[in-house]
Design a protein around this motif. Structure first.
Motif, PDB file in Angstrom:
ATOM      1  N   ILE A 125     -12.980  49.995  26.851  1.00  0.00           N
ATOM      2  CA  ILE A 125     -12.557  48.594  26.834  1.00  0.00           C
ATOM      3  C   ILE A 125     -13.593  47.698  27.505  1.00  0.00           C
ATOM      4  CG2 ILE A 125     -10.814  46.978  27.717  1.00  0.00           C
ATOM      5  CD1 ILE A 125      -8.751  49.243  27.292  1.00  0.00           C
ATOM      6  N   LYS A 128     -16.642  47.378  25.180  1.00  0.00           N
ATOM      7  CA  LYS A 128     -16.342  46.586  23.985  1.00  0.00           C
ATOM      8  C   LYS A 128     -16.269  45.103  24.310  1.00  0.00           C
ATOM      9  CE  LYS A 128     -15.102  46.269  19.614  1.00  0.00           C
ATOM     10  NZ  LYS A 128     -15.965  46.720  18.499  1.00  0.00           N
ATOM     11  N   LEU A 129     -15.570  44.749  25.384  1.00  0.00           N
ATOM     12  CA  LEU A 129     -15.466  43.348  25.775  1.00  0.00           C
ATOM     13  C   LEU A 129     -16.836  42.780  26.136  1.00  0.00           C
ATOM     14  CD1 LEU A 129     -12.192  43.344  27.936  1.00  0.00           C
ATOM     15  CD2 LEU A 129     -12.480  42.552  25.584  1.00  0.00           C
ATOM     16  N   ASN A 130     -17.640  43.589  26.800  1.00  0.00           N
ATOM     17  CA  ASN A 130     -18.988  43.163  27.165  1.00  0.00           C
ATOM     18  C   ASN A 130     -19.848  42.921  25.921  1.00  0.00           C
ATOM     19  OD1 ASN A 130     -21.131  42.735  29.213  1.00  0.00           O
ATOM     20  ND2 ASN A 130     -22.017  44.580  28.316  1.00  0.00           N
ATOM     21  N   LYS A 132     -18.802  41.938  23.137  1.00  0.00           N
ATOM     22  CA  LYS A 132     -18.312  40.736  22.477  1.00  0.00           C
ATOM     23  C   LYS A 132     -18.743  39.457  23.185  1.00  0.00           C
ATOM     24  CE  LYS A 132     -14.134  42.602  20.247  1.00  0.00           C
ATOM     25  NZ  LYS A 132     -14.214  41.906  18.962  1.00  0.00           N
ATOM     26  N   PHE A 134     -18.188  38.759  26.537  1.00  0.00           N
ATOM     27  CA  PHE A 134     -17.400  38.418  27.725  1.00  0.00           C
ATOM     28  C   PHE A 134     -18.067  38.975  28.985  1.00  0.00           C
ATOM     29  CE2 PHE A 134     -14.114  38.572  24.336  1.00  0.00           C
ATOM     30  CZ  PHE A 134     -13.636  37.279  24.456  1.00  0.00           C
ATOM     31  N   VAL A 136     -17.578  40.884  32.243  1.00  0.00           N
ATOM     32  CA  VAL A 136     -16.570  41.868  32.626  1.00  0.00           C
ATOM     33  C   VAL A 136     -16.963  42.586  33.918  1.00  0.00           C
ATOM     34  CG1 VAL A 136     -15.258  43.892  31.869  1.00  0.00           C
ATOM     35  CG2 VAL A 136     -16.092  42.257  30.167  1.00  0.00           C
ATOM     36  N   ASP A 206     -14.982  36.660  32.954  1.00  0.00           N
ATOM     37  CA  ASP A 206     -13.874  36.418  32.031  1.00  0.00           C
ATOM     38  C   ASP A 206     -12.736  37.412  32.258  1.00  0.00           C
ATOM     39  OD1 ASP A 206     -15.091  34.296  30.358  1.00  0.00           O
ATOM     40  OD2 ASP A 206     -16.520  35.886  29.845  1.00  0.00           O
ATOM     41  N   PHE A 207     -13.117  38.692  32.470  1.00  0.00           N
ATOM     42  CA  PHE A 207     -12.108  39.740  32.625  1.00  0.00           C
ATOM     43  C   PHE A 207     -12.444  40.640  33.810  1.00  0.00           C
ATOM     44  CE2 PHE A 207     -11.836  38.787  28.053  1.00  0.00           C
ATOM     45  CZ  PHE A 207     -10.468  38.605  27.923  1.00  0.00           C
ATOM     46  N   TYR A 410      -8.218  45.175  20.384  1.00  0.00           N
ATOM     47  CA  TYR A 410      -9.034  44.239  21.149  1.00  0.00           C
ATOM     48  C   TYR A 410      -8.657  42.785  20.846  1.00  0.00           C
ATOM     49  CZ  TYR A 410     -11.806  48.307  22.366  1.00  0.00           C
ATOM     50  OH  TYR A 410     -12.210  49.534  22.846  1.00  0.00           O
ATOM     51  N   ASP A 411      -8.250  42.535  19.609  1.00  0.00           N
ATOM     52  CA  ASP A 411      -7.784  41.183  19.262  1.00  0.00           C
ATOM     53  C   ASP A 411      -6.557  40.802  20.089  1.00  0.00           C
ATOM     54  OD1 ASP A 411      -9.763  41.031  17.365  1.00  0.00           O
ATOM     55  OD2 ASP A 411      -8.483  41.668  15.700  1.00  0.00           O
ATOM     56  N   VAL A 414      -7.517  40.179  24.010  1.00  0.00           N
ATOM     57  CA  VAL A 414      -8.143  38.920  24.416  1.00  0.00           C
ATOM     58  C   VAL A 414      -7.295  37.700  24.055  1.00  0.00           C
ATOM     59  CG1 VAL A 414     -10.442  39.923  24.235  1.00  0.00           C
ATOM     60  CG2 VAL A 414      -9.474  38.707  22.278  1.00  0.00           C
TER      61      VAL A 414
END
Length: 416
Positions: A125, A128-130, A132, A134, A136, A206-207, A410-411, A414
């Protein structure tokens, strides 16, 4: 008492503890571990002395079960009360601080005792967020690390020392997460303090992903993710009669549940249906743990399963025994790793270790490793091994894993 007698007594005690531990696992997970019931299938090896020993173990365990059953109820209530006051305290202390920051806290946890795949989920996770775009960071309690005895303040994992040293101080899991993601990881027994440290150090975050802590900091989490593996909820009871860390269903709402099943055939359909029908979970998503390649402890060479199989089967040295491969694992459920090694179709010795084993190198040093050509282990265990130890460093190969989650997970993650 002589050293030989001490050693025999120690082995006797360890053997009996291991047997009772295995019986407890069978009781906790009656469906998952059903094939282990007849562990002594070779009747030729069962002597009258062993039969008597098994009888005593069964008798002692049967006496313990009613005690465990009674203790499970005050444990469940104590967990609920502790969680209430802890989260209330967090809310009172941090209400204003959380209001001033835009960062979202994602808590990834488990209700079952260990080994569900929480750490691979955190890594997947976070990466993946990174990817995209974001910003993290991760927080962790740092279980089994020395930090709690030395420094109670939140502390960021750095890259100035060997991973073995970092794992010893911060704990194996947060060190592995930092190494795998290259993202900031803050370790503190008080996760709220860790959050403030990260927000102050990285104001554009962000997260923040919380590695575990679902039972204590769900009140300050914007999204709560529960990881569930093949064992589901076990026998459905709290510790010590069962494997649950808190009562099911939970008092709080879980936003996303990840079904991390390694073998769907072993999943109890009726038990799974009860979980899916629970009203405390928002949505379910299927995960898939892949094992794409093996990597040596030293160097950057990457090989697949076919190549590691060839290395294990090469007959070049007559001094090697038939079992020239040792597989060792100190994770929540070592049998998961051993099953993966079994898929290589090679002969190997198993060395299961307790979760977060601190004395891993001492254990390996006590074994005659000259009879083994390969030492196979997990990422979590490899993080605790020195790359300078000439006794085993060139023999160790690490199984690299990756948890794959669907894009719609993931959708949902976020989405506000």
């Amino acid at each position: 008492m002589t050293k030989t007698k001490q050693f025999k007594n120690k082995n006797f005690f360890k053997r009996n503890v291991d047997c009772l531990s295995e019986r407890l696992q069978l009781h906790w997970f009656p469906n998952y571990n059903s094939e282990k019931v007849n562990q002594s299938s070779n009747q030729e090896l069962i002597t009258p002395k062993k039969k008597f020993g098994n009888f005593l173990q069964n008798f002692f365990f049967s006496l313990l079960l009613p005690v465990f059953f009674i203790l499970s109820f005050p444990y469940a209530n104590a967990t609920r009360i502790k969680s209430f006051f802890k989260t209330l305290n967090i809310k009172l202390q941090n209400k204003e601080k959380h209001r001033k920051t835009r960062v979202k806290v994602l808590t990834i946890g488990n209700i079952l005792l260990g080994g569900v795949g929480k750490t691979p989920a955190v890594i997947a996770i976070a990466k993946k967020l990174n990817s995209k775009g974001f910003k993290v960071a991760i927080i962790s309690r740092g279980y089994a690390g020395q930090k709690h005895q030395i420094n109670k303040d939140p502390e960021l994992i750095h890259d100035d020392e060997e991973t073995q040293t970092l794992a010893k101080y911060f704990g194996d899991e947060p060190t592995l997460i930092h190494k795998a993601t290259s993202l900031p990881v803050c370790v503190c027994i008080n996760r709220s303090l860790a959050i403030h440290k990260l927000v102050k150090t990285y104001p554009k975050l962000d997260f923040i992903i919380s590695d575990d802590g679902l039972q204590t900091n769900h009140q300050i989490s914007q999204k709560k993710i529960l990881i569930i593996d093949d064992r589901l909820l076990g026998n459905g009871y709290c510790l010590p009669f069962g494997p649950l860390r808190e009562r099911w269903p939970t008092d709080y709402q879980i936003d996303l549940a990840v079904l991390n099943f390694s073998c769907l055939e072993r999943v109890n359909g009726a038990a799974l249906a009860k979980i899916i029908e629970a009203k405390n979970i928002g949505a379910f998503y299927n995960a898939r743990l892949t094992t794409p390649y093996w990597k040596p402890l030293t160097g950057n060479r990457i090989i697949g399963f076919d190549e590691i199989k060839k290395i294990a089967k090469q007959e070049k040295d007559i001094f090697f025994s038939k079992k020239r491969v040792l597989a060792f694992a100190g994770i929540g459920v070592p049998s998961k790793f051993f099953k993966c090694v079994q898929s290589l179709n090679i002969t190997f010795d198993e060395l299961p270790l307790k979760n977060h084993a601190k004395d891993l190198e001492e254990i390996l040093d006590s074994i005659d490793l000259t009879v083994y050509k390969l030492l196979l282990t997990t990422e979590k265990d490899a993080i605790k091994l020195s790359k300078k130890n000439g006794k085993f460093k060139d023999k160790v190969w690490v199984l690299m894993t990756e948890l794959c989650l669907p894009e719609n997970f993931y959708d949902a993650l976020v989405k506000d």
